[in-house]
Design a protein around this motif. Structure first.
Motif, mmCIF file in Angstrom:
data_model
loop_
_atom_site.group_PDB
_atom_site.id
_atom_site.type_symbol
_atom_site.label_atom_id
_atom_site.label_comp_id
_atom_site.label_asym_id
_atom_site.label_seq_id
_atom_site.Cartn_x
_atom_site.Cartn_y
_atom_site.Cartn_z
ATOM 1 N N ASN A 149 0.825 -1.218 0.000
ATOM 2 C CA ASN A 149 0.000 0.000 0.000
ATOM 3 C C ASN A 149 0.855 1.263 0.000
ATOM 4 O O ASN A 149 0.436 2.295 -0.524
ATOM 5 N N ARG A 152 1.724 2.251 -3.667
ATOM 6 C CA ARG A 152 0.632 2.528 -4.601
ATOM 7 C C ARG A 152 0.743 3.930 -5.202
ATOM 8 O O ARG A 152 0.270 4.178 -6.310
ATOM 9 N N PRO A 172 -6.067 0.890 -10.149
ATOM 10 C CA PRO A 172 -5.062 -0.004 -9.568
ATOM 11 C C PRO A 172 -5.694 -1.087 -8.697
ATOM 12 O O PRO A 172 -6.553 -0.801 -7.861
ATOM 13 N N LYS A 173 -5.297 -2.328 -8.925
ATOM 14 C CA LYS A 173 -5.880 -3.462 -8.224
ATOM 15 C C LYS A 173 -4.785 -4.462 -7.893
ATOM 16 O O LYS A 173 -3.904 -4.716 -8.717
ATOM 17 N N VAL A 174 -4.839 -5.021 -6.693
ATOM 18 C CA VAL A 174 -3.856 -6.018 -6.265
ATOM 19 C C VAL A 174 -4.194 -7.352 -6.919
ATOM 20 O O VAL A 174 -5.316 -7.836 -6.829
ATOM 21 N N ILE A 179 0.498 -5.073 -8.341
ATOM 22 C CA ILE A 179 -0.630 -4.148 -8.457
ATOM 23 C C ILE A 179 -0.599 -3.655 -9.901
ATOM 24 O O ILE A 179 0.452 -3.239 -10.393
#
Length: 188
Positions: A149, A152, A172-174, A179
């Motif tokens: 995090n 990011r 943005p996506k894990v 990511i």
């Protein structure tokens, strides 16, 4: 020992010409009645298939079923070879005008230097101006996973710097150890 063409069975020719195209021509048409269109595009009306074949034969052209699902099926009197050539040419022109949008990927690491980030940003800018989509992936290894995090902001900064030419298509996506986000060219 030479054989003449007359000695070949009739199904040989039917098989050979039946596979040329999905359009039915001349003797392949098995309907009782057809709606006939003349060689100049004029409507000749609904008539029996034998009459339509006779008219096409007199004009020394082919009878081609162009709308098989209509009731009755629509047939046109045309030169079949010329018709196939025109259709192939139109299809080729349509393919030439298509733009295939590709998805280009740029990979980053969380401890990337600012100069390296600028280089990657310029590459993304080049891809976007060509009309391609760009997937930016921030990959984590080992202990970097504990600070996902905190990293990011790299993706957010990249999206902000490219905001004049790109929009974030996928936020943005894990995804496992990375990511990722997708940028697309901004439509004017």
């Amino acid at each position: 020992m030479e054989e003449s063409v007359d000695s070949l069975p009739i199904h040989f020719f039917y098989w050979r010409y039946g596979t040329i195209s999905e359009l039915m021509i001349n003797e392949q048409i098995r309907d009782k009645e057809v709606r006939l269109i003349g060689e100049n595009g004029e409507q000749l009306g609904i008539m029996p298939i034998r009459e339509a074949m006779r008219i096409a034969g007199e004009a020394e052209l082919d009878l081609v079923k162009i709308a098989p699902t209509a009731k009755p099926p629509v047939c046109k009197i045309i030169d079949y070879g010329k018709y196939r050539y025109e259709m192939a040419r139109k299809e080729k022109e349509a393919r030439k005008k298509q733009k295939v949008v590709e998805l280009k990927e740029i990979r980053l690491s969380p401890n990337i230097n600012s100069n390296d980030l600028n280089t990657k940003m310029n590459a993304a800018r080049k891809f976007l101006t060509k009309g391609d989509k760009v997937k930016i992936t921030l990959r984590f290894r080992g202990r970097e996973m504990a600070h996902m995090n905190a990293s990011r902001h790299i993706l957010d900064d990249l999206a902000a710097n490219l905001s004049e030419i790109a929009v974030v298509e996928k936020a943005p996506k894990v995804e496992g150890r990375s990511i990722s986000m997708v940028l697309a060219e901004k439509k004017s």
